[in-house]
Motif scaffolding. Sequence first.
Motif, PDB file in Angstrom:
ATOM      1  N   GLU A 140      79.014 -17.219 -30.122  1.00  0.00           N
ATOM      2  CA  GLU A 140      79.371 -18.570 -30.421  1.00  0.00           C
ATOM      3  C   GLU A 140      78.517 -19.029 -31.767  1.00  0.00           C
ATOM      4  OE1 GLU A 140      79.027 -21.386 -27.395  1.00  0.00           O
ATOM      5  OE2 GLU A 140      80.441 -22.965 -28.587  1.00  0.00           O
TER       6      GLU A 140
ATOM      7  N   ASN B 273      80.109 -17.565 -34.850  1.00  0.00           N
ATOM      8  CA  ASN B 273      81.357 -18.184 -34.956  1.00  0.00           C
ATOM      9  C   ASN B 273      81.240 -19.741 -35.586  1.00  0.00           C
ATOM     10  OD1 ASN B 273      84.160 -16.740 -33.787  1.00  0.00           O
ATOM     11  ND2 ASN B 273      82.140 -15.681 -32.831  1.00  0.00           N
ATOM     12  N   LEU B 274      80.273 -20.480 -35.058  1.00  0.00           N
ATOM     13  CA  LEU B 274      80.302 -21.695 -35.492  1.00  0.00           C
ATOM     14  C   LEU B 274      79.597 -21.717 -36.980  1.00  0.00           C
ATOM     15  CD1 LEU B 274      80.316 -24.781 -35.043  1.00  0.00           C
ATOM     16  CD2 LEU B 274      78.011 -24.515 -33.947  1.00  0.00           C
TER      17      LEU B 274
ATOM     18  N   LEU C 276      82.594 -20.253 -39.413  1.00  0.00           N
ATOM     19  CA  LEU C 276      83.685 -21.046 -39.341  1.00  0.00           C
ATOM     20  C   LEU C 276      83.706 -22.533 -39.567  1.00  0.00           C
ATOM     21  CD1 LEU C 276      85.657 -19.344 -36.092  1.00  0.00           C
ATOM     22  CD2 LEU C 276      86.216 -19.141 -38.668  1.00  0.00           C
ATOM     23  N   GLY C 277      82.151 -22.748 -39.452  1.00  0.00           N
ATOM     24  CA  GLY C 277      82.017 -24.325 -39.349  1.00  0.00           C
ATOM     25  C   GLY C 277      81.601 -24.652 -40.834  1.00  0.00           C
TER      26      GLY C 277
ATOM     27  N   HIS D  39      82.208 -25.565 -44.614  1.00  0.00           N
ATOM     28  CA  HIS D  39      83.326 -25.851 -45.632  1.00  0.00           C
ATOM     29  C   HIS D  39      82.777 -26.483 -46.892  1.00  0.00           C
ATOM     30  CE1 HIS D  39      86.473 -25.145 -42.750  1.00  0.00           C
ATOM     31  NE2 HIS D  39      85.842 -25.498 -41.936  1.00  0.00           N
TER      32      HIS D  39
ATOM     33  N   HIS E 165      89.672 -14.377 -39.520  1.00  0.00           N
ATOM     34  CA  HIS E 165      90.038 -15.684 -39.396  1.00  0.00           C
ATOM     35  C   HIS E 165      89.675 -16.422 -40.587  1.00  0.00           C
ATOM     36  CE1 HIS E 165      91.497 -15.016 -35.186  1.00  0.00           C
ATOM     37  NE2 HIS E 165      90.490 -14.263 -35.171  1.00  0.00           N
TER      38      HIS E 165
ATOM     39  N   ARG F  93      81.402 -28.423 -39.665  1.00  0.00           N
ATOM     40  CA  ARG F  93      82.499 -28.846 -39.018  1.00  0.00           C
ATOM     41  C   ARG F  93      82.658 -27.957 -37.592  1.00  0.00           C
ATOM     42  NH1 ARG F  93      87.570 -28.642 -42.965  1.00  0.00           N
ATOM     43  NH2 ARG F  93      86.656 -29.735 -44.927  1.00  0.00           N
TER      44      ARG F  93
ATOM     45  N   THR G 154      84.177 -26.248 -34.149  1.00  0.00           N
ATOM     46  CA  THR G 154      85.024 -25.255 -34.029  1.00  0.00           C
ATOM     47  C   THR G 154      85.662 -25.565 -32.660  1.00  0.00           C
ATOM     48  OG1 THR G 154      83.618 -23.811 -33.381  1.00  0.00           O
ATOM     49  CG2 THR G 154      84.138 -23.577 -35.647  1.00  0.00           C
TER      50      THR G 154
ATOM     51  N   ARG H 185      79.101 -28.986 -30.843  1.00  0.00           N
ATOM     52  CA  ARG H 185      79.448 -28.121 -29.653  1.00  0.00           C
ATOM     53  C   ARG H 185      79.783 -28.850 -28.506  1.00  0.00           C
ATOM     54  NH1 ARG H 185      78.803 -25.525 -24.701  1.00  0.00           N
ATOM     55  NH2 ARG H 185      79.394 -23.266 -24.726  1.00  0.00           N
TER      56      ARG H 185
END
Lengths: 358, 373
Positions: B73, B76-77, B80-81, B83, B106, B214, B216, B227
């Motif tokens: 996790e 992933n954070l 994907l977080g 930006h 993704h 950001r 997720t 989270r």
Amino acid sequence: MRVLAAMSGGVDSAVAAARLVDAGHEVVGVHLALSRNPEAYRSGARGCCSLEDSHDARRAADVLGIPFYVWDFAERFAADVVADFVDEYAAGRTPNPCLRCNEKIKFAAVLERGRALGFDAVATGHYARLEQSHGQVSLYRAAEPAKDQSYVLGVLDAEQLRHSLFPLGSDTAKAEVRAEAATRGLFLARKPDSHDICFIPTGDTAGFLQSRLGRRAGDVVDETGEVLGVHTGTHQFTVGQRHGLHLSVPAQDGRPRYVLRVDPVRNTVTVGPKQSLAVRRIDGIRPTWTERPVAGAWRGLVQVRAHGDAMPALIEADAAQMRIELDAPAFGIAPGQAAVCYDGDRVVGSATISATAA
Amino acid sequence: MTTRSYFDHAASAPTVPQAAQVMAELLARPGNPSSLHAAGRAARRTLEEARESLAEDLGARPSEVVFTSGGTEANNLALLGVHVDGRPEVAVSAVEHPSVAAVGAHLAEVVVLPVRTDGRVDLERAGTLVGPRTGLVSVMWVNNETGVVQPIAEVVELAHAAGALVHSDAVQAFGHVVIDVASSGLDLLTVSAHKLGGPVGIGALVVRRGVTLRPTGFGGGQEARLRSGTVPVALAAGFAAASRVAAERRAMEAERLAGLRDRLIAGVVATVAGTRANTVQPCGPAIVNLTFAGVRADDVLLLLDAAGFDASTGSACTAGVHQPSEVLLAMGRSMEDASASLRFSFGPQTTAEAVEALLGVLPGIVERARAAV
């Protein structure tokens, strides 16, 4: 003994493995991955190669407290079983892929790998009996005729059988195996039996063959050569088949017509009345023997399909061929099927049917 | 089998007693750390103490530690977080764990940074691939299959020079090598509890102050709104306790395990023909990866299992079928070699006697496995 238990994810192979553990053997479970793209779930009673089955097999092994591995035989299976199945249909014959899998995969490739890794035998949940006397292993029908699976094991030879175990063979009823599974805490006690062809999970054999072999329109003719209709590929037909003929010309006598011959070279399917299906003489190739070759003519029983009758016959074979004379005519015998020979309940050998005659 | 030897600490290490004890005590107590009443306050105090303790072990500030459900996790954070305007591209090394590598599917734009045959990122090529469109560079600290240490300082320098943020998956590094987030220059760092003797089910993403992520997933906004979900206080305390034990032992333990690592590699190379060590310097002390040419890795595992040794291939299975190692393929190995490799990973329970016993059985096992192909 060190035993490799082939575990399909079904109740039979799980109970077979459990009995071996009870008997004090060192048991390792293996699930065979035979499909490159396994289905996520099992649909009803069809198929046995889904991810769910793999999970169920692993779960049963965990309950039994034995190591468990998935062995990838997808390539061997595709080449030795699936491609052979398609080729046989393309040649106008009717193969039995389960026999082929037993002969080439389970009791060949798997057994060889297991033997090399130090295992003494491969065990499966087949219903058949093995008896040993004076160092000779003999294969017999299961105690319960309705569940007997000796036919699909009839292609095995003495060396293969010497390293095989069928712990369910002397059992009397499937219901007992299910009850035993429940008692042992094997959750798959109520899982339905698998039927049909595992690599065609939809059960649509015609559609599967169409996707592999395409469509090739041709004539459906009667025994005189008169055209009665059209077909979309000879591989859609098997000798003895009655349904799905789509004939435009009704039979003059109003009686049902059956597929008599499938000829992929001329691309024709010949149909006719039931009496034209009658067969007394069967020619086979590639004879196999469960113990040792039988020389000379002998009287025995012949079975040509998994749940067919055992028919009295005179049998004679040499190294390359087998000739069978049935006492009474049989119907709907297709080239490609296996003829398994019995002496009473004992499996003697087999051959692949190459031709039949009245 | 009377004795078994566990050589799979990189998959999961046994929980240390100090962690088990603190968790057992905390699990018996009520309290959501977000609650205002006495039980909530007590839980919150315990949680923040755990965060502070962990931050200290990582060389980070407490406010930079975001608890997650684990390494996956956290990775992933991180990916994907992030930006960054005008920088849509994420660059990841070719040997990342699936929890980084698979996130690529993704992401809008992914660039893979190739590695050399020793498994280290090729910095020259990375220099040409990381550029003005790169928002984030993610390179793991210690590889989970080979134990090889990546040139993190150089990656950080290169990424920052290009204006990109840098993340490192340090799941296999934490507890074995010195990690100091502050001096590393990293912007994001992933750790997990159960690889170093803490509980399964908790990890953390260290987010350097000033880096904006950001979320997720969405909910109550816990963990600095990154989270959501009730924070598992007992797991956090178990994580902190295990981390502290590992930190106290690290210097001695790293030296001891490095000795076992070198002994295992030298011993196998000497006794098993056709062995290639994929674990080469610089590497962590706890992972040994070996290719035994001409075997199926599965068969070696089966025979080791029967002989009382738990090992691993270190790479993924699909439907239970072992797949060739993507890490070794990225290092230029053949399909055959990438399917013939095993990982032995160490921890506090690993003894010199166990390594000698392993060395005793490996030649026969590899020979037998070769005969089964």
